[in-house]
Write an enzyme that holds these catalytic residues in place. Sequence first.
Site, PDB file in Angstrom:
ATOM      1  N   ASP A 251     -55.442  31.183 -27.168  1.00  8.92           N
ATOM      2  CA  ASP A 251     -54.386  30.942 -26.181  1.00  8.92           C
ATOM      3  C   ASP A 251     -53.266  30.101 -26.780  1.00  8.92           C
ATOM      4  O   ASP A 251     -52.084  30.347 -26.521  1.00  8.92           O
ATOM      5  CB  ASP A 251     -54.963  30.238 -24.954  1.00  8.92           C
ATOM      6  CG  ASP A 251     -56.115  31.004 -24.337  1.00  8.92           C
ATOM      7  OD1 ASP A 251     -56.092  32.243 -24.385  1.00  8.92           O
ATOM      8  OD2 ASP A 251     -57.041  30.354 -23.819  1.00  8.92           O
ATOM      9  N   GLY A 286     -61.415  20.317 -25.966  1.00  6.16           N
ATOM     10  CA  GLY A 286     -60.734  20.887 -24.804  1.00  6.16           C
ATOM     11  C   GLY A 286     -59.731  21.945 -25.202  1.00  6.16           C
ATOM     12  O   GLY A 286     -59.240  21.985 -26.333  1.00  6.16           O
TER      13      GLY A 286
END
Length: 302
Positions: A251, A286
Amino acid sequence: MSKRIVVVGSINIDLVYEVPSIVKEGQTIQTTDHHLFFGGKGSNQAMTAAQLGADVAFVGSVGEDGYGQQAIFNLEGQHVDTTYIHQQGLTGQAIIQLSHTAENSILLYPGANFNVTPAQIDEASDVIERSDMLLLQLEIPLPAIERAIDIAYASNTQIFLNPAPSQPLSDDMLMKIDYLTPNCTELESLSGIPFDEDNLSEACEILINKGVGCVIVTLGKKGSYYFTRNGQQGYLSSNKMRPVDTTGAGDAFSGALAVALLNGAELEEAIHYASDVAGYVVTQKGAQPEIPSSYRYLAHQL
């Protein structure tokens, strides 16, 4: 003036469990740590692009629960326009196993992401038409994605699709895509050819012949391979980083690539830049770590 990217896609809360190894069928293991992060492929891409200097708007859906409001505040913290985010049902969640070797296994609960409809996309047609690029993934229902593509295509907004998670896509959709960023599994599914590095060009050419403008295949540690409509192709290596968490690397690559392309970068330059950003992201925990200002596209070029 900053280029505008509109992201249509998913927003999740990531529940991350650190484990010695990815759990096997019938196995019970004890986690070594637990974290709560913001995630969802759409949200990850939006946060990356916003941190790198783009003007970003988001179209999607979160729940009416506390997680949903937190997710909206998170996006607004990077000045993402959340006007077109609906709140309904429960916020999507990803349960992520993160091994000590930085590999991951992800279980998705789509929640409110699956409430995004073509009608909601129509409500956001103005921002899609006014944007320079539409950035998409496949974690919301396909009819909503198809509607967003149709609006962007009619208004000459560039269309960038990360075709994940893998699923069949129509030729009518593919012929409208300017930039397509599959991984090995997604390339195999879309081209119908078993993945092999020796036939990468053949697989990409199938998609180019369906109308895709440019295919950039992400190859993990090996870098990437690109194939364009005018026949340009080649391998590009990635920086060797010691990964801590690979969640969201693809992403980050897509968000950074979109920013570089909109700022006029040549394709190879844009891919190198996106690899640098993704390389930084995997060194952090994360899917949406804070990215240093030195990685902003214009600063990165100085």
